[in-house]
Design an enzyme around this catalytic site. Structure first.
Site, PDB file in Angstrom:
ATOM      1  N   CYS A   2      17.016  97.974  58.152  1.00  0.00           N
ATOM      2  CA  CYS A   2      18.161  97.081  57.958  1.00  0.00           C
ATOM      3  C   CYS A   2      19.442  97.901  57.810  1.00  0.00           C
ATOM      4  O   CYS A   2      19.445  98.989  57.238  1.00  0.00           O
ATOM      5  CB  CYS A   2      18.003  96.162  56.762  1.00  0.00           C
ATOM      6  SG  CYS A   2      16.634  95.002  56.858  1.00  0.00           S
ATOM      7  N   TRP A  73      15.563  94.166  59.829  1.00  0.00           N
ATOM      8  CA  TRP A  73      14.174  94.551  60.091  1.00  0.00           C
ATOM      9  C   TRP A  73      13.324  93.569  59.320  1.00  0.00           C
ATOM     10  O   TRP A  73      13.362  93.522  58.097  1.00  0.00           O
ATOM     11  CB  TRP A  73      13.940  95.985  59.625  1.00  0.00           C
ATOM     12  CG  TRP A  73      12.631  96.590  60.031  1.00  0.00           C
ATOM     13  CD1 TRP A  73      12.345  97.223  61.205  1.00  0.00           C
ATOM     14  CD2 TRP A  73      11.428  96.650  59.246  1.00  0.00           C
ATOM     15  NE1 TRP A  73      11.045  97.674  61.200  1.00  0.00           N
ATOM     16  CE2 TRP A  73      10.455  97.332  60.010  1.00  0.00           C
ATOM     17  CE3 TRP A  73      11.080  96.195  57.978  1.00  0.00           C
ATOM     18  CZ2 TRP A  73       9.166  97.568  59.546  1.00  0.00           C
ATOM     19  CZ3 TRP A  73       9.795  96.419  57.516  1.00  0.00           C
ATOM     20  CH2 TRP A  73       8.860  97.095  58.296  1.00  0.00           C
ATOM     21  N   LYS A 489       3.829 112.119  65.618  1.00  0.00           N
ATOM     22  CA  LYS A 489       4.948 112.039  66.563  1.00  0.00           C
ATOM     23  C   LYS A 489       4.538 111.290  67.830  1.00  0.00           C
ATOM     24  O   LYS A 489       5.277 110.458  68.338  1.00  0.00           O
ATOM     25  CB  LYS A 489       5.446 113.448  66.923  1.00  0.00           C
ATOM     26  CG  LYS A 489       6.225 114.125  65.843  1.00  0.00           C
ATOM     27  CD  LYS A 489       7.585 113.510  65.671  1.00  0.00           C
ATOM     28  CE  LYS A 489       8.000 113.160  64.295  1.00  0.00           C
ATOM     29  NZ  LYS A 489       7.217 112.852  63.212  1.00  0.00           N
ATOM     30  N   GLU A 492       4.176 107.568  67.066  1.00  0.00           N
ATOM     31  CA  GLU A 492       5.441 106.903  66.756  1.00  0.00           C
ATOM     32  C   GLU A 492       6.241 106.539  67.998  1.00  0.00           C
ATOM     33  O   GLU A 492       6.780 105.426  68.082  1.00  0.00           O
ATOM     34  CB  GLU A 492       6.307 107.813  65.875  1.00  0.00           C
ATOM     35  CG  GLU A 492       5.873 107.902  64.427  1.00  0.00           C
ATOM     36  CD  GLU A 492       6.773 108.812  63.634  1.00  0.00           C
ATOM     37  OE1 GLU A 492       7.160 108.432  62.526  1.00  0.00           O
ATOM     38  OE2 GLU A 492       7.086 109.930  64.125  1.00  0.00           O
ATOM     39  N   HIS A 508     -17.913 116.461  62.273  1.00  0.00           N
ATOM     40  CA  HIS A 508     -18.332 115.443  61.320  1.00  0.00           C
ATOM     41  C   HIS A 508     -17.822 114.060  61.731  1.00  0.00           C
ATOM     42  O   HIS A 508     -17.376 113.276  60.891  1.00  0.00           O
ATOM     43  CB  HIS A 508     -17.851 115.805  59.911  1.00  0.00           C
ATOM     44  CG  HIS A 508     -18.410 117.090  59.416  1.00  0.00           C
ATOM     45  ND1 HIS A 508     -19.660 117.202  58.841  1.00  0.00           N
ATOM     46  CD2 HIS A 508     -17.903 118.348  59.442  1.00  0.00           C
ATOM     47  CE1 HIS A 508     -19.892 118.450  58.523  1.00  0.00           C
ATOM     48  NE2 HIS A 508     -18.846 119.180  58.877  1.00  0.00           N
ATOM     49  N   LYS A 607      14.059 103.952  60.223  1.00  0.00           N
ATOM     50  CA  LYS A 607      14.342 105.327  59.811  1.00  0.00           C
ATOM     51  C   LYS A 607      14.223 105.492  58.304  1.00  0.00           C
ATOM     52  O   LYS A 607      13.660 106.462  57.814  1.00  0.00           O
ATOM     53  CB  LYS A 607      15.755 105.720  60.268  1.00  0.00           C
ATOM     54  CG  LYS A 607      16.132 107.159  59.945  1.00  0.00           C
ATOM     55  CD  LYS A 607      15.276 108.124  60.723  1.00  0.00           C
ATOM     56  CE  LYS A 607      15.635 109.562  60.450  1.00  0.00           C
ATOM     57  NZ  LYS A 607      14.715 110.490  61.118  1.00  0.00           N
TER      58      LYS A 607
END
Length: 612
Positions: A2, A73, A489, A492, A508, A607
């Protein structure tokens, strides 16, 4: 997440508000809106980007010297035009924009409905707009007092800006838990959720404190109080930001620019803190707490996302060099699991923005239990900088791309300096070894420059794997956090599923996934466990896995085993995260570009995560 922009003064507000919203697009959002006051209140909002809002408003009245604007947002209610901000009161005379969450909005809403109010959106913010209207009418108080009374009834976090037709020369802003900055001009005020929209108008700023309310009047000084009407004196600071830092300067994306800024940002993080020729390391922000840290029973590092990965590198550094026990906690889990913590513990909170809600809440919990709290953040005047006992700024400069790059390496740099300083104070390293590490850290920026010069091979790899659906990232020791960060990264910004693991853990479970369609990235520079990583690579190749390896310059063993190699300069093992993370950032970037993704504003991400 926002963004807030507001203005009151002699200029036309609309151009300032729109430019400010564009500056805040990096924060992540799904709708945008603006309210302008020109005798009457005009409110425009739409789902989508700021550019969509500009098209929507283009043929409408844009006049007014007072205005508020917002990028949302979604938290309460889906992202659509109705739920977008600003929200207006039922009488259509008051408009409000809001960052944060009103936790008790349901109870407030039910009480207002009983008093005859009707709601058109699903948001908590509309509840606050009607609450202010209701208080103003029924208690017959001014707008500023109505806002203060309303905020005393609110539970949760907020940064708000309020204007009203009935007070056309007044703008009210307040904050608790969400950041708010006021820019002071000549007979004008600029308001924003961070300083980026203010830098081209003024260098004088006020970072609002918790539960403060500012009443801004056209042509007059501001009045600053608490929500309980206790008068406060504004503290005006110089804004340490340059307009050029907010421009792409020829790069296609902010993320790419910020990747290439890392030689400078790492050097700036060390500036004044490391003098290799004199063998001297010091962090001025924590000097008064050095003995407390040295004598600590343990250090707790709390963070989220990329900052958590930097904290994990910090754990390795501090335990390895200074021999102090360290635990790394997700801030979101720390605050809810009744942790054992007392005055013998030191907590280091890491956050790029300094506003991460979960990290701030964890700080409060640790303070209540008597721990000493240090902060590592990038934004001067941020909440974490104010809430901690001491700390260090990373000085990385503004990071506009949502996916952190230079913030990660700057945080690791500060943690490296801290580990070296603590080791010196404790005497846990021989002088020769300590000097060796100081000199190596001093030349890391030059080695980062060299690590950036490998675009051709990374673009080739990106073209080969841009359509992959899964990636596996593996590393050992100091390079395990690098594997985690590399996978994050890719997730995203390219929306490819990726996981990071300690390389030895592959057997494993994850080894079941490996076949000819599974790209596996090994972070495998020369270090003490190199042979173990070679064995892990052989296990992947035996199952037809396709291997990309990050190796030290001159490596011939791994080079002859894998499908692709990306070389980085040789360095001491403890500093490999500062170099190995660079090609992984670039790999994620180029894959995302080839897939047509919005690199700087990836979907659903913000962000600065200022809500839980």
């Amino acid at each position: 997440m926002c963004g807030i922009v507001a203005y009151i003064g002699p200029r036309e507000a609309y151009p300032i508000l729109m430019k400010g919203l564009h500056r805040l697009e990096y924060r992540g959002y799904d709708s945008a809106g603006v309210a302008l006051l020109d005798q009457q209140l005009s409110v425009y909002k739409t789902k989508g980007k700021v550019s969509d809002l500009e098209k929507f408003v283009s043929e409408n009245n844009k006049n007014g010297h007072v205005g508020i604007a917002h990028t949302r947002w979604a938290t309460h209610g889906e992202p659509n035009t109705v739920n977008a901000h600003p929200h207006v009161s039922q009488d259509k005379k008051l408009a409000i924009i809001h960052n944060g969450i009103i936790e008790n909005y349901t109870a407030l809403k039910e009480a207002l409905i009983e008093r005859g109010y009707r709601f058109v959106s699903e948001t908590d913010t509309e509840v606050l707009a009607n609450l202010i209207e209701d208080i103003r009418k029924n208690e017959k108080v001014g707008l500023d007092e109505a806002v203060r009374i309303a905020l005393n009834q609110v539970t949760g976090a907020y940064a708000i800006a309020v204007l009203s037709e009935e007070d056309p020369d007044m703008l009210i802003v307040a904050r608790k838990g969400s950041p708010m900055v006021i820019g002071v001009g000549e007979d004008e005020f600029f308001v924003a959720s961070d300083a980026t929209p203010l830098v081209e108008y003024t260098k004088k700023v006020i970072y609002m404190e918790e539960e403060h309310v500012a009443v801004l009047r056209r042509g007059n000084q501001m009045e600053l109080t608490t929500i309980r009407n206790q008068k406060k004196t504004p503290y005006i600071q110089a804004l340490e930001m340059d307009l050029s830092q907010l421009e792409k300067e020829g790069y296609d994306h902010f993320m790419l620019k910020e990747i290439f800024e890392q030689p400078r940002s790492i050097r700036d993080s060390m500036r004044g803190r490391l003098h290799a020729s004199n063998g001297w390391v010091s962090l001025g922000g924590i000097v008064d707490y050095e003995q407390k840290i040295v004598q600590a029973r343990r250090i707790l590092i709390i963070a989220c996302g990329t900052s958590w990965h930097a904290g994990l590198v910090g754990e390795y550094l501090i335990e390895d060099l200074a021999r102090i026990p360290v635990e790394v906690e997700y801030a979101s889990e720390f605050r809810y699991r009744n942790p054992i913590i007392d005055e013998n513990d030191v907590v280091i909170a890491i956050s790029q923005s300094g506003e991460t809600a979960d990290t701030l809440a964890a700080i409060q919990l640790a303070k209540e239990k008597g721990a000493t709290i240090l902060g590592i953040c990038n934004v001067v005047g941020s909440s974490i900088a104010r809430e901690t006992h001491a700390g260090s700024y990373t000085h990385a400069g503004p990071e506009i791309g949502v996916a952190s790059t230079k913030a990660f390496t700057a945080q690791v740099t500060v943690l490296s300096l801290l580990a070296l300083r603590l080791a010196r104070l404790k005497g846990t390293l021989p002088t020769s070894r300590w000097m060796e590490l100081v000199h190596e850290l001093d030349i890391i920026p030059e080695k980062v420059e060299r690590a950036l010069q490998n675009d051709d091979i990374i673009k080739q790899i990106s073209q080969e794997f841009k359509d992959a659906t899964n990636f596996l990232y593996l590393g050992r020791g100091y390079n395990f956090p690098v594997a985690l960060e590399g996978a994050l990264k890719l997730k995203e910004i390219s929306y490819i599923h990726a996981e990071g693991y300690p390389a030895a853990e592959m057997k494993h479970g994850p080894i079941a996934l490996i076949d000819k369609n599974m790209p596996v990235v090994f972070v495998a520079p020369s270090n003490g466990i190199y042979d173990k990583v070679v064995s892990n690579i052989q296990e992947v190749k035996a199952r037809n896995g396709r291997v990309i390896a990050i190796v030290s310059e001159g490596d011939e063993v791994i080079k002859n085993m894998v499908d692709y190699v990306i070389e980085i300069p040789k360095t001491d093992e403890i500093f490999t995260p500062l170099l190995a993370s660079i090609p992984l950032q670039k790999l994620a970037y180029h894959i995302a570009v080839l897939r047509g993704c919005n690199v700087d504003q990836p979907r659903n991400l913000a962000k600065s995560v200022t809500v839980e």
